[in-house]
Scaffold this motif. Structure first.
Motif, short mmCIF file in Angstrom:
data_model
loop_
_atom_site.label_atom_id
_atom_site.label_comp_id
_atom_site.label_asym_id
_atom_site.label_seq_id
_atom_site.Cartn_x
_atom_site.Cartn_y
_atom_site.Cartn_z
N VAL A 259 0.75 -0.85 0.06
CA VAL A 259 -0.09 -0.18 0.09
C VAL A 259 0.73 1.17 -0.06
CG1 VAL A 259 -1.44 0.89 1.57
CG2 VAL A 259 -1.91 -1.15 1.22
N ILE A 260 0.27 2.16 -0.85
CA ILE A 260 1.10 3.43 -0.89
C ILE A 260 0.51 4.65 0.36
CG2 ILE A 260 1.75 5.58 -2.46
CD1 ILE A 260 1.63 3.79 -4.86
N GLU A 261 0.95 4.80 1.24
CA GLU A 261 0.88 5.18 1.91
C GLU A 261 0.16 6.56 1.92
OE1 GLU A 261 -0.13 3.91 4.89
OE2 GLU A 261 0.81 1.66 4.94
N ASP A 262 1.32 7.50 2.07
CA ASP A 262 0.99 9.28 2.29
C ASP A 262 1.09 8.89 -0.03
OD1 ASP A 262 1.44 11.39 1.35
OD2 ASP A 262 2.20 11.66 3.02
N GLU A 263 0.07 9.21 -0.32
CA GLU A 263 -0.27 9.68 -2.32
C GLU A 263 0.99 11.20 -2.56
OE1 GLU A 263 -1.71 7.55 -4.19
OE2 GLU A 263 -2.25 6.20 -2.42
N ALA A 264 0.24 11.45 -1.60
CA ALA A 264 1.30 12.96 -2.21
C ALA A 264 2.46 13.14 -2.06
CB ALA A 264 1.09 14.62 -1.05
N GLU A 265 3.53 12.55 -0.99
CA GLU A 265 4.96 11.86 -0.61
C GLU A 265 5.64 11.41 -1.65
OE1 GLU A 265 8.14 9.59 2.51
OE2 GLU A 265 5.60 11.01 3.05
N TYR A 266 4.66 10.52 -2.20
CA TYR A 266 5.36 9.69 -3.06
C TYR A 266 5.05 9.97 -4.82
CZ TYR A 266 5.84 5.78 -6.20
OH TYR A 266 6.32 4.20 -7.25
N ASP A 267 4.06 11.01 -4.52
CA ASP A 267 4.35 11.17 -5.90
C ASP A 267 5.29 12.09 -6.03
OD1 ASP A 267 1.70 10.30 -7.55
OD2 ASP A 267 0.90 11.62 -6.51
N THR A 268 5.61 12.99 -5.09
CA THR A 268 6.96 13.91 -5.17
C THR A 268 8.26 13.59 -4.69
OG1 THR A 268 6.99 15.30 -3.10
CG2 THR A 268 5.32 15.77 -4.80
N ALA A 269 8.16 12.34 -4.11
CA ALA A 269 9.86 11.86 -3.96
C ALA A 269 9.86 11.38 -4.82
CB ALA A 269 9.83 11.55 -2.44
N THR A 270 9.26 10.04 -4.71
CA THR A 270 9.26 8.69 -5.17
C THR A 270 10.07 8.88 -7.19
OG1 THR A 270 8.20 7.63 -3.68
CG2 THR A 270 8.84 6.51 -5.73
N ALA A 271 8.87 10.28 -7.15
CA ALA A 271 9.63 9.76 -8.97
C ALA A 271 11.14 10.39 -8.98
CB ALA A 271 8.96 11.60 -8.99
N ASP A 272 11.55 11.01 -8.60
CA ASP A 272 13.68 11.64 -8.75
C ASP A 272 14.32 10.04 -7.71
OD1 ASP A 272 12.69 13.75 -10.39
OD2 ASP A 272 12.32 14.80 -8.52
N VAL A 273 13.70 9.00 -7.07
CA VAL A 273 14.26 8.10 -5.77
C VAL A 273 15.80 7.80 -7.35
CG1 VAL A 273 14.11 6.60 -5.04
CG2 VAL A 273 12.79 7.63 -4.79
N VAL A 274 14.66 7.25 -8.27
CA VAL A 274 15.99 7.15 -9.51
C VAL A 274 16.13 8.22 -10.63
CG1 VAL A 274 15.95 5.19 -11.19
CG2 VAL A 274 15.26 4.32 -9.01
N ALA A 275 17.34 8.67 -10.42
CA ALA A 275 17.11 9.87 -11.38
C ALA A 275 16.65 9.23 -13.27
CB ALA A 275 18.73 10.58 -11.37
N THR A 276 15.98 9.58 -13.86
CA THR A 276 16.31 8.75 -15.64
C THR A 276 17.83 9.31 -15.68
OG1 THR A 276 15.50 10.41 -15.81
CG2 THR A 276 14.44 8.71 -14.76
N ASP A 277 18.53 8.44 -16.47
CA ASP A 277 19.47 8.35 -17.51
C ASP A 277 18.81 8.37 -18.56
OD1 ASP A 277 22.19 8.25 -18.54
OD2 ASP A 277 22.82 8.00 -17.08
#
Length: 427
Positions: A259-277
């Motif tokens: 379960v994704i507990e915090d939707e807002a945190e996921y959208d803003t933080a997870t998007a850049d956890v793995v920097a796209t190359d």
């Protein structure tokens, strides 16, 4: 693979605003997805053939069930494991049946089905992206996006069925060996995802490949040992995997591990956890292309080798050269070509089954029909090459007997007619 796709660009999302309606893509996601896929294959076969419901009726039944469970799923405002995975199980069965109908009832070649479903999936993705600007499953936060998601899932199951059956048709591989190709491709995609491939692309490619993988695992488990399977049968395979799915869903419901507990945190933080190359994405895309070409080359090579099409028995495609034969011709050819002891055995079993049907002992008749199926399958390797036309004709007489005797509501007249025709053919 754990999916870490970029979030959608900031924009107004039309429709009802929801919490994310899909689970986090962890290893549990892929385990239960493969379990659902295996059930989709084995459970559909059991209802169609073992219960005698028939392919078209089974498809109609599951289309109705799919509409009901999908309605329940889409009325929810957040991800609920039981509702979500029940929908996946039902859609896996439904998508499989749609491809089987095209192949078995309308004789549509598998390469055409594969091409059509590929084009349809590309169209769904194109419209989905044009409207929502993202194909990430972590953006399923509105009714339109969820509708696109489930439509794509349905098409991926139909496409996975077609591509899986096509690979078997081209290669003639047994149920155990056939597991290796989709498993290897999934391993390649997983490695590329870890290297830096586009996460959304890797997810959907793997999602499609799990369909033939799960189906081949199901076939391997259900196929009789005489045909290089493990001999569990479609019913037992379905039961084992349904229990495994239930246990996994209960675990996920308790632990909330997906379960994704915090939707807002996921959208803003997870998007850049793995920097796209971009360079790594291009390399990964090239490797995927090479893997696809290598797969085509492997299938072409295997198709050029002498082999028996394992899918031919399921459809109306002729299995023997020389055209069809009449009942009288089949009887004479079978008497001349097949061992008398085996013909006597088949006659005895069929006669016993007919007697049990007339005595209204349906359970015993079904058991005796299973004896007939087992004896016939065991002798296929020796009888079919001896006289393919006679074997095919008899095989087509045995199938109606099995369907009639195993029907959920058997009709004695239909059973007796099928058995009498088989006995006449057996001489």
């Amino acid at each position: 693979m754990t999916h870490t796709a970029p979030s959608a660009p900031s924009r107004a999302v039309p429709g009802r605003q929801l919490l994310n309606k899909v689970p986090e893509v962890t290893v549990w996601f892929w385990v239960i997805k493969i379990l659902c896929t295996t059930v989709g294959e084995s459970f559909a076969d059991w209802i169609d053939m073992q219960l005698g419901v028939g392919l078209v009726n089974t498809a109609i039944l599951f289309t109705v069930v799919f509409a009901v469970v999908l309605t329940v799923q889409m009325r929810l405002t957040r991800y609920v494991p039981f509702a979500y995975w029940l929908t996946v199980v039902v859609v896996s069965v439904t998508g499989t049946l749609y491809t089987d109908i095209l192949t078995d009832r309308f004789a549509v070649p598998l390469w055409i089905s594969t091409s059509v479903f590929s084009a349809l999936l590309a169209g769904v993705f194109a419209v989905w992206y044009a409207r929502e600007r993202t194909l990430s499953i972590h953006s399923i936060t509105s009714t339109p996006r969820e509708a696109f998601y489930w439509l794509a899932v349905l098409v991926t199951f139909a496409l996975g069925t077609a591509t899986g059956d096509l690979s078997l048709q081209l290669t003639g591989w047994g149920p155990g060996v056939s597991v290796l190709l989709p498993l290897s491709l999934i391993a390649v995609v997983t490695g590329l995802w870890r290297y830096g491939a586009n996460a959304v692309l890797a997810f959907w490619v793997a999602y499609i490949l799990t369909r033939p993988l799960g189906a081949n695992i199901g076939d391997w488990l259900a196929t009789p040992k005489s045909e290089q399977g493990l001999g569990l049968g479609t019913f037992m395979t379905s039961v084992v995997f349904l229990i495994a799915i239930l246990a996994t869903v209960v675990y996920l419901s308790i632990t909330r591990a997906d379960v994704i507990e915090d939707e807002a945190e996921y959208d803003t933080a997870t998007a850049d956890v793995v920097a796209t190359d971009p360079a790594r994405e291009r390399v990964s895309l090239g490797v995927m292309g090479v893997a696809a070409l290598a797969t085509v080359a492997l299938l072409s090579w295997a198709n050029a080798q002498p082999h028996v099409d394992p899918t031919a028995e399921e459809g109306p495609v002729p299995r023997c050269s020389g055209g069809a034969v009449t009942q009288a011709q089949a009887t004479q050819q079978a008497k001349a070509a097949f061992p008398a002891s085996e013909m006597d055995r088949f006659r005895t079993i069929a006669s016993d089954t007919l007697g049990l049907v007339k005595a209204d002992d349906q359970a015993a008749a079904a058991d005796r029909a299973t004896d007939l199926e087992t004896a016939w399958d065991d002798d296929q390797a020796t009888l079919q090459p001896t006289d393919c036309q006679a074997w095919t004709y008899l095989d087509e007489q045995i199938d109606p007997v099995l369907s009639a005797v195993r029907a959920s509501s058997p009709d004695q007249t239909t059973e007796e007619a099928a058995l009498t025709k088989l006995l006449d053919t057996l001489g």
